[in-house]
Scaffold this motif. Structure first.
Motif, mmCIF file in Angstrom:
data_model
loop_
_atom_site.group_PDB
_atom_site.id
_atom_site.type_symbol
_atom_site.label_atom_id
_atom_site.label_comp_id
_atom_site.label_asym_id
_atom_site.label_seq_id
_atom_site.Cartn_x
_atom_site.Cartn_y
_atom_site.Cartn_z
ATOM 1 N N PRO A 129 0.823 -1.220 0.000
ATOM 2 C CA PRO A 129 0.000 0.000 0.000
ATOM 3 C C PRO A 129 0.854 1.265 0.000
ATOM 4 N N ALA A 130 0.465 2.210 -0.827
ATOM 5 C CA ALA A 130 1.119 3.517 -0.894
ATOM 6 C C ALA A 130 0.063 4.547 -1.264
ATOM 7 N N GLU A 131 0.322 5.782 -0.913
ATOM 8 C CA GLU A 131 -0.601 6.869 -1.235
ATOM 9 C C GLU A 131 0.109 7.860 -2.148
ATOM 10 N N PRO A 132 -0.101 7.729 -3.464
ATOM 11 C CA PRO A 132 0.525 8.675 -4.383
ATOM 12 C C PRO A 132 0.052 10.100 -4.110
ATOM 13 N N ALA A 133 0.787 11.048 -4.617
ATOM 14 C CA ALA A 133 0.376 12.445 -4.503
ATOM 15 C C ALA A 133 -1.012 12.636 -5.098
ATOM 16 N N THR A 134 -1.785 13.529 -4.506
ATOM 17 C CA THR A 134 -3.092 13.875 -5.078
ATOM 18 C C THR A 134 -2.912 14.417 -6.493
ATOM 19 N N ALA A 135 -1.880 15.216 -6.669
ATOM 20 C CA ALA A 135 -1.469 15.709 -7.985
ATOM 21 C C ALA A 135 0.020 16.010 -7.887
ATOM 22 N N ARG A 136 0.677 16.152 -9.039
ATOM 23 C CA ARG A 136 2.123 16.384 -9.051
ATOM 24 C C ARG A 136 2.436 17.617 -9.900
ATOM 25 N N VAL A 137 3.282 18.506 -9.372
ATOM 26 C CA VAL A 137 3.738 19.668 -10.134
ATOM 27 C C VAL A 137 4.760 19.187 -11.161
ATOM 28 N N VAL A 138 4.433 19.333 -12.443
ATOM 29 C CA VAL A 138 5.271 18.742 -13.482
ATOM 30 C C VAL A 138 6.044 19.780 -14.303
ATOM 31 N N ARG A 139 5.980 21.020 -13.900
ATOM 32 C CA ARG A 139 6.794 22.068 -14.512
ATOM 33 C C ARG A 139 7.189 23.046 -13.423
ATOM 34 N N LYS A 140 8.199 23.837 -13.673
ATOM 35 C CA LYS A 140 8.585 24.860 -12.712
ATOM 36 C C LYS A 140 7.430 25.837 -12.525
ATOM 37 N N PRO A 141 6.971 26.052 -11.283
ATOM 38 C CA PRO A 141 5.865 26.988 -11.055
ATOM 39 C C PRO A 141 6.202 28.381 -11.580
ATOM 40 N N GLN A 142 5.191 29.031 -12.165
ATOM 41 C CA GLN A 142 5.358 30.384 -12.681
ATOM 42 C C GLN A 142 4.743 31.362 -11.691
ATOM 43 N N ILE A 143 5.601 32.168 -11.077
ATOM 44 C CA ILE A 143 5.146 33.120 -10.072
ATOM 45 C C ILE A 143 4.954 34.483 -10.725
ATOM 46 N N ARG A 144 3.737 34.950 -10.689
ATOM 47 C CA ARG A 144 3.384 36.267 -11.234
ATOM 48 C C ARG A 144 2.906 37.152 -10.090
ATOM 49 N N LYS A 145 2.648 38.399 -10.376
ATOM 50 C CA LYS A 145 2.157 39.321 -9.350
ATOM 51 C C LYS A 145 0.788 38.865 -8.859
ATOM 52 N N GLY A 146 0.740 38.439 -7.611
ATOM 53 C CA GLY A 146 -0.533 38.068 -7.001
ATOM 54 C C GLY A 146 -1.059 36.700 -7.374
ATOM 55 N N LEU A 147 -0.290 35.909 -8.153
ATOM 56 C CA LEU A 147 -0.770 34.568 -8.500
ATOM 57 C C LEU A 147 0.394 33.642 -8.838
ATOM 58 N N VAL A 148 0.109 32.359 -8.779
ATOM 59 C CA VAL A 148 1.077 31.328 -9.147
ATOM 60 C C VAL A 148 0.389 30.355 -10.095
ATOM 61 N N LEU A 149 1.061 30.017 -11.197
ATOM 62 C CA LEU A 149 0.529 29.058 -12.165
ATOM 63 C C LEU A 149 1.235 27.721 -11.951
ATOM 64 N N LEU A 150 0.437 26.685 -11.703
ATOM 65 C CA LEU A 150 0.973 25.352 -11.465
ATOM 66 C C LEU A 150 0.510 24.408 -12.559
ATOM 67 N N ASP A 151 1.457 23.780 -13.257
ATOM 68 C CA ASP A 151 1.133 22.730 -14.223
ATOM 69 C C ASP A 151 1.123 21.406 -13.483
ATOM 70 N N LEU A 152 -0.014 20.716 -13.516
ATOM 71 C CA LEU A 152 -0.231 19.542 -12.679
ATOM 72 C C LEU A 152 -0.582 18.310 -13.497
ATOM 73 N N CYS A 153 -0.100 17.148 -13.012
ATOM 74 C CA CYS A 153 -0.609 15.860 -13.460
ATOM 75 C C CYS A 153 -1.643 15.433 -12.430
ATOM 76 N N LEU A 154 -2.860 15.103 -12.897
ATOM 77 C CA LEU A 154 -3.997 14.882 -12.014
ATOM 78 C C LEU A 154 -4.376 13.405 -11.940
ATOM 79 N N PRO A 155 -5.093 13.000 -10.891
ATOM 80 C CA PRO A 155 -5.423 11.582 -10.717
ATOM 81 C C PRO A 155 -6.407 11.038 -11.737
ATOM 82 N N ASP A 156 -7.100 11.918 -12.455
ATOM 83 C CA ASP A 156 -8.044 11.449 -13.481
ATOM 84 C C ASP A 156 -7.388 11.378 -14.856
#
Length: 329
Positions: A269-296
């Protein structure tokens, strides 16, 4: 009181003394030649790493990057299975033992370890380096052909790092099958290139077919959503650069980033990440863009803004390869 030295500290110290007596120019030339030639399938007569000078130069140059990449992959497995610790470890194609050092850094404590490789000079140097790490005192450095003739004793963890690219398709299949038949967990690491990723997907498919589930990096064991030929999944590990690194690459930075692809598959038994950040996060003024691999089985981009409160701070701290949302502290 000084803090005890970590396996990473011990490895850096052991590698620092490797090139004593070997002229820097000769070391750099050996690394350049080995980088150019150390590819293709495992040799049948003589290994490309011919003697101690070759192995010392190559280890000083490549072991820190291999160590950090493998440690990154093992850390993701440890996060997915926090109650599991390998009691035995087999490293296929382990050479001078970077993966064995990474295992000792991830799960401290002595354990029986078997390192299999065809290059006797690499095994000899690995044994020498391991003398600096008490956790590796029970390591068996064993010469073996890495291919269709490979047989493995039962073990808990098998690592296969930066090996599959040196093998024929038939040998790759046989090696992954041998690992699947012997271990409770198999971790495969390859260069973070399109070709390296294709070998990871090949190994991933074989492990799932053999009854394993994926613990990391994927949040599921279904088909990868990345379209072959258009993109590839890879991650990055920060590596301190030695003077030899800077001499060979002609750079001046004190670090470099090692790109790698990996899969960690398990029979427990293991619990994989709910989602995984698959690119370097992009930090902008007041927001962050995250590219994710999702469980679906989708790739998607999530926008996290200040109105998300604590999650926004987590997003600003998130790094490429991290689980998302972050594990609670």
């Amino acid at each position: 009181m000084n803090a005890p030295l970590t396996p990473a500290d011990l490895l850096r110290g052991a590698l620092a003394g490797l090139l004593d007596g070997l002229p820097p120019k000769q070391a750099a030339q050996a690394v350049e030649r080995l980088i150019a030639n150390y590819r293709g399938r495992t040799p049948t007569d003589a290994p490309i790493l011919r003697d101690r000078a070759d192995v010392a130069a190559y280890a000083a140059y490549r072991m820190p990057a291999t160590f950090e990449a493998v440690r990154g992959a093992l850390g993701a497995l440890a996060d997915a299975a926090p109650d599991w610790t390998p009691s035995r470890h087999t490293d296929i194609g382990g050479g001078t033992g970077a993966a064995t050092w990474a295992v000792s850094a991830t799960w401290p404590g002595p354990r029986p370890v078997t390192v299999l490789d065809w290059a006797e000079p690499a095994l000899a140097l690995g044994r020498e380096l391991a003398g600096a790490n008490p956790l590796l005192s029970a390591t068996d450095w064993r010469r073996a052909r890495i291919g269709q003739e490979l047989t493995l004793d039962e073990t808990d963890l098998v690592t296969i790092s930066y090996v599959l690219g040196e093998l024929t398709a038939e040998d790759r299949t046989a090696v992954v099958a041998a690992a699947a038949g012997a271990a409770q967990a198999v971790v495969v690491i390859e260069p973070g290139t399109p070709d390296g990723y294709s070998r990871i997907i090949e190994a991933r498919d074989a492990l799932v077919a053999a009854g394993f589930t994926i613990a990391a990096p994927c949040p599921h064991s279904s088909a990868c959503p990345i379209e072959p030929g258009r993109d590839w999944c890879h991650f990055s590990a920060r590596v301190s650069r030695s003077s030899l690194h800077r001499k060979v690459k002609g750079g001046s930075l004190a670090y470099e980033d090692e790109k790698f692809s990996y899969v960690a598959a398990v029979r427990f038994p293991a619990e994989p990440a709910t989602a995984r950040v698959v690119r370097k996060p992009q930090i902008r003024k007041g927001l962050v863009l995250l590219d994710l691999c999702l469980p679906d089985e989708r790739l998607d981009r999530e926008t996290v803004t200040k109105r998300h409160g604590a999650l926004y701070k987590s997003a600003r701290d998130a790094e490429w390869g991290d689980p998302w949302p972050p594990h609670p502290s």
